[in-house]
Structures are given as C-alpha cells and as structure tokens.
Design a protein around this motif. Structure first.
Motif, PDB file in Angstrom:
ATOM      1  N   ASN A 193     -39.098 -32.220 -21.845  1.00 34.42           N
ATOM      2  CA  ASN A 193     -39.244 -33.667 -21.667  1.00 34.42           C
ATOM      3  C   ASN A 193     -40.722 -34.028 -21.648  1.00 34.42           C
ATOM      4  O   ASN A 193     -41.527 -33.359 -21.002  1.00 34.42           O
ATOM      5  CB  ASN A 193     -38.612 -34.116 -20.338  1.00 34.42           C
ATOM      6  CG  ASN A 193     -37.104 -34.062 -20.382  1.00 34.42           C
ATOM      7  OD1 ASN A 193     -36.508 -34.117 -21.440  1.00 34.42           O
ATOM      8  ND2 ASN A 193     -36.475 -33.941 -19.223  1.00 34.42           N
ATOM      9  N   SER A 219     -39.818 -37.428 -29.392  1.00 35.29           N
ATOM     10  CA  SER A 219     -39.355 -38.758 -29.802  1.00 35.29           C
ATOM     11  C   SER A 219     -40.519 -39.622 -30.259  1.00 35.29           C
ATOM     12  O   SER A 219     -40.386 -40.410 -31.209  1.00 35.29           O
ATOM     13  CB  SER A 219     -38.614 -39.445 -28.643  1.00 35.29           C
ATOM     14  OG  SER A 219     -37.353 -38.847 -28.439  1.00 35.29           O
ATOM     15  N   GLU A 272     -31.907 -41.669 -30.465  1.00 32.68           N
ATOM     16  CA  GLU A 272     -31.259 -40.993 -29.337  1.00 32.68           C
ATOM     17  C   GLU A 272     -30.220 -41.901 -28.685  1.00 32.68           C
ATOM     18  O   GLU A 272     -29.133 -41.469 -28.332  1.00 32.68           O
ATOM     19  CB  GLU A 272     -32.326 -40.580 -28.316  1.00 32.68           C
ATOM     20  CG  GLU A 272     -31.762 -39.873 -27.099  1.00 32.68           C
ATOM     21  CD  GLU A 272     -32.848 -39.421 -26.147  1.00 32.68           C
ATOM     22  OE1 GLU A 272     -32.504 -38.815 -25.130  1.00 32.68           O
ATOM     23  OE2 GLU A 272     -34.041 -39.658 -26.418  1.00 32.68           O
ATOM     24  N   THR A 273     -30.570 -43.161 -28.522  1.00 26.12           N
ATOM     25  CA  THR A 273     -29.629 -44.142 -27.971  1.00 26.12           C
ATOM     26  C   THR A 273     -29.081 -44.959 -29.126  1.00 26.12           C
ATOM     27  O   THR A 273     -29.801 -45.778 -29.709  1.00 26.12           O
ATOM     28  CB  THR A 273     -30.326 -45.076 -26.963  1.00 26.12           C
ATOM     29  OG1 THR A 273     -30.918 -44.291 -25.937  1.00 26.12           O
ATOM     30  CG2 THR A 273     -29.324 -46.042 -26.340  1.00 26.12           C
ATOM     31  N   GLN A 306     -22.405 -43.396 -31.414  1.00 30.66           N
ATOM     32  CA  GLN A 306     -23.203 -42.343 -32.051  1.00 30.66           C
ATOM     33  C   GLN A 306     -22.608 -41.982 -33.416  1.00 30.66           C
ATOM     34  O   GLN A 306     -23.330 -41.800 -34.396  1.00 30.66           O
ATOM     35  CB  GLN A 306     -23.255 -41.111 -31.142  1.00 30.66           C
ATOM     36  CG  GLN A 306     -24.157 -39.996 -31.625  1.00 30.66           C
ATOM     37  CD  GLN A 306     -25.629 -40.301 -31.425  1.00 30.66           C
ATOM     38  OE1 GLN A 306     -26.055 -41.448 -31.525  1.00 30.66           O
ATOM     39  NE2 GLN A 306     -26.415 -39.281 -31.167  1.00 30.66           N
ATOM     40  N   ASP A 362     -32.596 -37.906 -33.792  1.00 29.59           N
ATOM     41  CA  ASP A 362     -33.167 -37.745 -32.455  1.00 29.59           C
ATOM     42  C   ASP A 362     -32.011 -37.514 -31.478  1.00 29.59           C
ATOM     43  O   ASP A 362     -31.260 -38.440 -31.170  1.00 29.59           O
ATOM     44  CB  ASP A 362     -33.961 -38.999 -32.064  1.00 29.59           C
ATOM     45  CG  ASP A 362     -34.875 -38.765 -30.861  1.00 29.59           C
ATOM     46  OD1 ASP A 362     -34.819 -37.665 -30.282  1.00 29.59           O
ATOM     47  OD2 ASP A 362     -35.634 -39.677 -30.503  1.00 29.59           O
ATOM     48  N   GLU A 363     -31.861 -36.279 -31.033  1.00 28.20           N
ATOM     49  CA  GLU A 363     -30.767 -35.894 -30.129  1.00 28.20           C
ATOM     50  C   GLU A 363     -29.399 -36.313 -30.677  1.00 28.20           C
ATOM     51  O   GLU A 363     -28.654 -37.056 -30.034  1.00 28.20           O
ATOM     52  CB  GLU A 363     -30.971 -36.509 -28.727  1.00 28.20           C
ATOM     53  CG  GLU A 363     -32.206 -36.041 -28.002  1.00 28.20           C
ATOM     54  CD  GLU A 363     -32.110 -34.596 -27.535  1.00 28.20           C
ATOM     55  OE1 GLU A 363     -31.044 -33.988 -27.676  1.00 28.20           O
ATOM     56  OE2 GLU A 363     -33.117 -34.089 -27.035  1.00 28.20           O
ATOM     57  N   ILE A 386     -25.925 -35.520 -28.519  1.00 28.02           N
ATOM     58  CA  ILE A 386     -25.664 -36.095 -27.199  1.00 28.02           C
ATOM     59  C   ILE A 386     -24.536 -37.118 -27.308  1.00 28.02           C
ATOM     60  O   ILE A 386     -24.564 -38.024 -28.126  1.00 28.02           O
ATOM     61  CB  ILE A 386     -26.926 -36.796 -26.633  1.00 28.02           C
ATOM     62  CG1 ILE A 386     -28.080 -35.797 -26.463  1.00 28.02           C
ATOM     63  CG2 ILE A 386     -26.628 -37.476 -25.314  1.00 28.02           C
ATOM     64  CD1 ILE A 386     -27.865 -34.738 -25.421  1.00 28.02           C
ATOM     65  N   SER A 434     -34.456 -33.497 -33.694  1.00 29.38           N
ATOM     66  CA  SER A 434     -35.040 -33.325 -32.370  1.00 29.38           C
ATOM     67  C   SER A 434     -33.896 -33.154 -31.371  1.00 29.38           C
ATOM     68  O   SER A 434     -32.950 -33.938 -31.372  1.00 29.38           O
ATOM     69  CB  SER A 434     -35.864 -34.563 -32.002  1.00 29.38           C
ATOM     70  OG  SER A 434     -36.197 -34.552 -30.635  1.00 29.38           O
ATOM     71  N   THR A 435     -33.975 -32.123 -30.550  1.00 32.32           N
ATOM     72  CA  THR A 435     -32.856 -31.873 -29.626  1.00 32.32           C
ATOM     73  C   THR A 435     -33.265 -31.042 -28.420  1.00 32.32           C
ATOM     74  O   THR A 435     -34.249 -30.305 -28.460  1.00 32.32           O
ATOM     75  CB  THR A 435     -31.696 -31.161 -30.362  1.00 32.32           C
ATOM     76  OG1 THR A 435     -30.604 -31.009 -29.458  1.00 32.32           O
ATOM     77  CG2 THR A 435     -32.114 -29.799 -30.873  1.00 32.32           C
TER      78      THR A 435
END
Length: 238
Positions: free
Chosen positions: A36, A41, A79-80, A135, A153-154, A157, A184-185
């Motif tokens: 993190n 990101s 990611e979101t 997602q 990006d992720e 998830i 990215s993960t």
C-alpha cells in the motif's frame, strides 16, 4: 506499445512516483505489485491521464498518452468500478460501443455478458448492481472496443471465483491476440499464473522488473521460493 520515461508524480514535497522508466511490448502481460502506498495506482492513473504527472514522458503506440490517438488504443478498469446509476447493463455496452464507434457490437457484447453471467441482468440498472456485478460490467465495457492496451487496477477484487477464472482466461486470449496488459494487484497468487513479467514498486521506485524466474535467481536463495516470498523479500524495510 507503452513507454514510460522518467515519470515523477509529486504531492507537496513527497514523491509518490520517483523518476521511474519502463516499457511494455505487445503480447505481454505485466503484473504491477507493491505494498500500500508504493505508487501502483498513481502510476496507472498518470498513464491513463486521470492524474497530471509532475514530469516525464508517456507514450502509447508512439502517441502522447493524453492525445485522442492514444486514448483510442487503451481501456482502463479502475479499482473502484464506476457505473451509471440510470443506465441498464445493456445500455452501458451500447454507450461504450457508440462512444468508440464499434460496429456490430451486440453479438460481442452478448458473449462478454454471457461469460460473466450478466446475460440475465441486461435490463438491471447500474444503481441496483452489487460491487462484484459492477466490476464485471466495467470489464465487459473495457473489452468491447477491442483495445490494444488494457490497464487493470485490482481487477479481481469483488469478483467471485468463477469470474476470476474467466478473467484469467480472457487475459490469456488477449495475450495470444497480441494485446498489452498491465495488471496492478495485491493478490500475488492470481498474477503469478498469468504474468510474463513482474514489476515491483516500493516507495515510488521500481525495485524489480523481470520474469519471476529471473527475479528469484537475483534476490532469493534456496528452492521452493514463491512469488509471495520474493515480494516480501524485495519490499521489506531495510
């Protein structure tokens, strides 16, 4: 296909990304790993133009990354996942198809919706979708224009195991079609099986950029070392 040269992103006096350079070739899946706050990101958002870089040069297919020509080449899955509250799943696909000028898009859209088990959710509004479904819609929309470069990006998830398996399958198909993928993960196990190369970020610096096998030879002694062991070794505090 993607070239990043001396990228710097500064917040105040702090470098979130510290003068990094790398390239991605066609037909290559590259895993971007890091703890993190490592700058994963931030790096991806600078590349796609969601954050303004402090300095450096980024090109996609030989075009400046902020140009219309470059934007035609890539898709970005954040990611979101963001969806429009008042558009149905089907309307999301139609919107993307019209925005990118995709002809004969319906059959292709139906294939992706079927793959991600969204075919029976076609008429569901964005506001009524779970995070996992959002997602899936985000991934389907990203795939529809058939981009040359994809930034995830992720991506795993919020996905259920079957959707994760299907996403990996799509990565393999995209790679075979000569596409370029940057993932990215935090889920190290999920990237080891799909990535040709791993880039590891720590404190805004690239501390490793090679195949998993080569990185293991360089940084870890002993047999039976996993990518997770390698990651922890390379990102530990000195």
């Amino acid at each position: 296909m993607l070239s990043v040269t001396n990228l710097v992103k500064t917040y105040g006096k702090q470098n979130a990304v510290n003068d990094i350079s790398f390239e991605l070739q066609g037909g290559e899946v590259v895993g971007l790993l890091g703890p993190n706050g490592a700058g994963k990101s931030t790096t991806m958002k600078c590349i796609v133009g969601l954050l303004r870089k402090t300095s450096g040069e980024i090109t996609l297919g030989g075009h400046d990354h902020l140009s219309v020509e470059a934007k035609r080449l890539f898709s970005y899955i954040p990611e979101t996942p963001y969806v429009y509250d008042l558009l149905t799943v089907q309307e999301h696909m139609q919107f993307v198809a019209q925005a990118y000028g995709v002809k004969e898009w319906r059959e292709k859209a139906d294939e992706y919706l079927e793959l991600f088990e969204l075919a029976d959710k076609k008429d569901k509004l964005g506001r009524d979708l779970s995070k996992g479904m959002r997602q899936k819609v985000s991934i389907c929309c990203a795939l529809l224009p058939d981009p040359q470069v994809l930034f995830f990006d992720e991506p795993m998830i919020g996905l259920d195991p079957k959707a994760i398996k299907n996403t990996k399958k799509i990565f393999k198909q995209l790679k075979e079609a000569g596409k370029t993928i940057l993932v990215s993960t935090h889920l190290i196990d999920s990237v080891e099986s799909i990535a040709d190369r791993i880039m590891i970020l720590k404190d805004g610096n690239i501390v490793g950029n090679d195949t998993v096998a080569n990185l293991k030879r360089q940084f870890v002694q002993g047999e039976g070392t996993t990518l997770e062991d390698l990651f922890l070794e390379m990102t530990k505090d000195e």
